[in-house]
Design an enzyme around this catalytic site. Structure first.
Site, short mmCIF file in Angstrom:
data_model
loop_
_atom_site.label_atom_id
_atom_site.label_comp_id
_atom_site.label_asym_id
_atom_site.label_seq_id
_atom_site.Cartn_x
_atom_site.Cartn_y
_atom_site.Cartn_z
N THR A 1 5.80 -12.85 16.61
CA THR A 1 5.98 -11.72 17.62
C THR A 1 6.12 -10.41 16.59
OG1 THR A 1 7.14 -12.87 19.26
CG2 THR A 1 7.72 -10.58 19.17
N LYS B 1 0.58 -9.18 24.70
CA LYS B 1 0.66 -9.57 23.31
C LYS B 1 -1.00 -9.58 22.66
CE LYS B 1 4.63 -12.26 22.82
NZ LYS B 1 5.66 -13.62 22.88
N SER C 1 13.64 -15.26 22.51
CA SER C 1 14.32 -15.47 21.08
C SER C 1 15.50 -14.44 20.74
CB SER C 1 13.12 -15.29 20.00
OG SER C 1 12.31 -16.34 20.32
N HIS D 1 31.87 3.77 37.23
CA HIS D 1 31.82 5.10 36.86
C HIS D 1 30.34 5.76 37.22
CE1 HIS D 1 35.51 5.28 34.74
NE2 HIS D 1 35.13 3.93 34.43
N GLU E 1 11.46 -14.07 34.13
CA GLU E 1 10.56 -14.84 33.44
C GLU E 1 10.22 -16.05 34.37
OE1 GLU E 1 9.88 -15.03 29.33
OE2 GLU E 1 11.52 -13.65 29.23
O1 PA5 Z 1 10.41 -16.46 26.80
C1 PA5 Z 1 9.25 -15.81 26.28
O2 PA5 Z 1 8.31 -16.49 26.57
C2 PA5 Z 1 9.47 -14.52 25.94
O3 PA5 Z 1 10.45 -13.72 26.27
C3 PA5 Z 1 9.44 -14.66 24.29
O4 PA5 Z 1 10.58 -15.03 23.98
C4 PA5 Z 1 9.16 -13.28 23.85
O5 PA5 Z 1 7.85 -12.91 24.28
C5 PA5 Z 1 9.09 -13.20 22.16
O6 PA5 Z 1 8.25 -14.48 21.61
P1 PA5 Z 1 8.73 -15.32 20.54
O7 PA5 Z 1 10.07 -15.97 21.16
O8 PA5 Z 1 8.07 -16.28 20.28
O9 PA5 Z 1 9.30 -14.34 19.59
#
Ligand code: PA5
Length: 336
Positions: A87, A313, A42, A224, A208
């Site tokens: 989050t 989480k 996000s 640098h 990811e």
């Molecule tokens: O892509 C993902 O699943 C994560 O990087 C989430 O974006 C991150 O953990 C944050 O969660 P959210 O996007 O629901 O705020």
């Protein structure tokens, strides 16, 4: 095992995304600064909008922690993005931004962010549900630009150009890169600092989706420090992928040439498409995302599963941070 990978349907999502802010009423605003808050898939929308919002005329910060930057106040536009809406780092900043009187816009598919925004009469863009947060990028990105455009902050004319060129981008060169680098223990991305957000996006997507270690460094800064690391041993076996702009100036072109020579053999290029900064940034994002999907597919990785992110989480939930924030909102008697 080869998994069938469901990839982001960029064209459809971008078209839908452009409608998401249609009914939203946002009064014009001339902020002294802008803060984008959000984590992971996000939060990256803020980094990318920062890359393209070269004409807004005020400083832009991207805040990825529990704390709101000290300068944020009633003259700040605070754009709060969380796909899940739950989050805790993002929610903590949201509450702080509310207390400081920032002008807030929220972007989410649900969760506490949606609930609290509605309760506090804060404008909120409601995203379609059912996506992985990182897959929802077209929704997040064009919701942010849509809101900013409505408030009279910046110009997003490049959107049309990107939409037109998107179906013409040939992904075969990216497939070829994926095939060449699939066995590497680590992928390195280099690119100009004007693509700082893109570099972060492609690194995170490789992490990811493909479950690979990746790193990203910016030019000219890496000239640098990082280049010195090649002096003694060289790392010819480690691939380096350059994010390249077809319209690059002389200095940057020369830096890429020098850096490629320093790195040694194993280098690849992913090129921008289009002429506007928005089209350039989003065409790189599109190809970088595809690289991560392709690597996941070739390596037989379940790209959707993110056990460690979910694990941390869940662990953190024991601290009741979100429940404490909720109580704080209630005790402030902020419900409208
Ligand atoms: O892509 C993902 O699943 C994560 O990087 C989430 O974006 C991150 O953990 C944050 O969660 P959210 O996007 O629901 O705020």
């Amino acid at each position: 095992m080869v998994l069938t990978i469901v990839v982001i349907d960029y064209k459809r999502m971008c078209e839908e995304a452009l409608q998401l802010t249609d009914g939203l009423e946002l009064a014009p605003f001339k902020p002294h600064n802008i803060v984008f808050a959000g984590m992971g898939g996000s939060g990256i929308s803020g980094d990318l909008v920062k890359d393209i919002a070269t004409d807004v005329g005020v400083p832009i910060g991207v805040s990825k922690d529990y704390t709101l930057p000290p300068y944020a106040d009633s003259e700040t536009l605070f754009v709060c993005t969380s796909y899940s809406g739950n989050t805790e780092e993002t929610l903590t900043q949201f509450v702080e931004a509310y207390k400081r009187g920032c002008r807030i816009v929220a972007i989410t598919s649900g969760g506490k962010l949606l609930e609290w925004s509605q309760r506090l009469n804060i404008p909120v863009v409601k995203l379609p549900t059912g996506y992985l947060p990182r897959d929802s990028l077209p929704y997040l990105f064009f919701s942010v630009t849509g809101c900013m455009e409505k408030m009279g902050i910046g110009n997003y004319d490049g959107t049309r150009e990107f939409m037109e060129l998107l179906p013409t981008i040939d992904l075969q060169p990216v497939n070829n890169i994926a095939d060449s680098v699939k066995g590497s223990p680590i992928l390195t991305f280099y690119g100009p600092s004007k693509f700082s957000g893109v570099l972060k996006r492609v690194k995170s997507q490789i992490n990811e989706n493909a479950k690979m270690i990746a790193r990203a460094e910016e030019l000219p800064e890496l000239n640098h420090n990082e280049v010195v690391a090649y002096e003694v041993h060289g790392y010819p076996e480690l691939p380096v992928i350059f994010l390249q702009d077809r319209d690059e100036g002389r200095e940057m072109t020369e830096r890429v040439r020098f850096t490629r020579k320093t790195v040694g053999g194993n280098t690849y290029d992913i090129w921008t498409h289009g002429s506007s900064i928005l089209a350039k940034v989003m065409s790189l994002v599109y190809q970088g995302d595809h690289l991560s999907f392709k690597l996941a597919e070739i390596r037989g990785i379940n790209r959707e599963q993110i056990k460690t992110i979910d694990g941390i989480k869940n662990e953190l939930e024991r601290l009741n941070t979100v429940a404490t924030l909720e109580k704080e909102l209630e005790s402030m008697n902020l419900s409208s």
